[in-house]
Design a protein around this motif. Structure first.
Motif, PDB file in Angstrom:
ATOM      1  N   PHE A  14      67.691  40.657  49.407  1.00 38.32           N
ATOM      2  CA  PHE A  14      66.256  40.557  49.656  1.00 38.32           C
ATOM      3  C   PHE A  14      65.995  39.821  50.965  1.00 38.32           C
ATOM      4  O   PHE A  14      65.156  40.240  51.769  1.00 38.32           O
ATOM      5  CB  PHE A  14      65.554  39.862  48.491  1.00 38.32           C
ATOM      6  N   PRO A  72      56.401  45.021  50.591  1.00 38.18           N
ATOM      7  CA  PRO A  72      57.300  44.170  49.807  1.00 38.18           C
ATOM      8  C   PRO A  72      56.789  42.737  49.619  1.00 38.18           C
ATOM      9  O   PRO A  72      57.097  42.093  48.625  1.00 38.18           O
ATOM     10  CB  PRO A  72      58.602  44.198  50.613  1.00 38.18           C
ATOM     11  N   PHE A  75      54.405  42.985  46.723  1.00 38.72           N
ATOM     12  CA  PHE A  75      55.208  43.223  45.521  1.00 38.72           C
ATOM     13  C   PHE A  75      55.888  41.932  45.083  1.00 38.72           C
ATOM     14  O   PHE A  75      55.929  41.611  43.893  1.00 38.72           O
ATOM     15  CB  PHE A  75      56.238  44.317  45.836  1.00 38.72           C
ATOM     16  N   HIS A  76      56.417  41.180  46.057  1.00 36.12           N
ATOM     17  CA  HIS A  76      57.061  39.905  45.745  1.00 36.12           C
ATOM     18  C   HIS A  76      56.064  38.937  45.122  1.00 36.12           C
ATOM     19  O   HIS A  76      56.374  38.225  44.169  1.00 36.12           O
ATOM     20  CB  HIS A  76      57.668  39.305  47.010  1.00 36.12           C
ATOM     21  N   LEU A  79      55.518  39.840  41.515  1.00 36.35           N
ATOM     22  CA  LEU A  79      56.671  39.621  40.637  1.00 36.35           C
ATOM     23  C   LEU A  79      57.262  38.225  40.754  1.00 36.35           C
ATOM     24  O   LEU A  79      58.324  37.953  40.192  1.00 36.35           O
ATOM     25  CB  LEU A  79      57.769  40.643  40.952  1.00 36.35           C
ATOM     26  N   LYS A  85      64.350  40.377  40.748  1.00 45.59           N
ATOM     27  CA  LYS A  85      64.809  40.554  42.129  1.00 45.59           C
ATOM     28  C   LYS A  85      65.457  41.928  42.353  1.00 45.59           C
ATOM     29  O   LYS A  85      65.191  42.551  43.389  1.00 45.59           O
ATOM     30  CB  LYS A  85      65.785  39.439  42.509  1.00 45.59           C
ATOM     31  N   LEU A  88      62.737  44.365  42.885  1.00 46.62           N
ATOM     32  CA  LEU A  88      62.081  44.055  44.148  1.00 46.62           C
ATOM     33  C   LEU A  88      62.903  44.562  45.331  1.00 46.62           C
ATOM     34  O   LEU A  88      62.366  45.151  46.273  1.00 46.62           O
ATOM     35  CB  LEU A  88      61.854  42.546  44.271  1.00 46.62           C
TER      36      LEU A  88
END
Length: 163
Positions: A14, A72, A75-76, A79, A85, A88
């Motif tokens: 990530f 992202p 989205f992070h 979540l 993870k 993600l």
């Protein structure tokens, strides 16, 4: 032999993706900002219907690339601290790939727009085609051809799952 746990590997993946997205994000945001100002510039009234169509393609592609490359982060946030993870990283990988696709469209369209404004149409078409080939060479052909070169370097292994 690596002592990295699966959780650490996902975290590293990530972090790697975020670094890549930072580079792409800067480029697409500069292009998007440039495109947003064009209709307000002197000389815009002299554009042809074709040039305005190419402009719309470039503008929408830059907007799509911006949305996908920044997604992202959203989205992070959604979540955060849910222990998801892997999900993600998979999502960020897909969004980065899609964002690069739209960035390619925006870049080639931008080149077509500017070159068609200052050069004969056929020269603009050739230069835009070459620009597309250039980007595809460095963004697709070379990276994917590298997958088959020599031995696998486990220290620099990109564990990002394929979509």
């Amino acid at each position: 032999m690596s002592t990295e746990t699966e959780k650490q590997r996902w975290q590293r993946n990530f972090a790697d993706l975020l670094q890549e997205l930072r580079v792409a994000q800067t480029g697409v945001q500069i292009l998007f900002a440039f495109l947003l100002t064009l209709p307000f510039s002197a000389g815009w009234d002299g554009t042809t219907a074709f040039q305005r169509d190419v402009y719309i393609v470039a503008l929408l592609a830059a907007a799509a690339a911006t949305a996908m490359i920044i997604s992202p982060v959203a989205f992070h946030r959604a979540l955060f601290r849910q222990g998801r993870k892997p999900e993600l990283v998979r999502f960020a990988h897909r969004m980065a790939s899609g964002g690069l696709f739209f960035m390619l469209i925006a870049m080639v369209s931008g080149v077509m727009l500017v070159t068609d404004f200052v050069l004969p149409w056929w020269v603009a078409l050739v230069l835009s085609g070459l620009t597309g080939v250039w980007f595809l060479t460095f963004w697709v052909a070379l990276p994917f051809s590298r997958r088959n070169w020599g031995e696998v370097d486990l220290e620099d292994d990109d564990d990002t799952p394929n979509p």
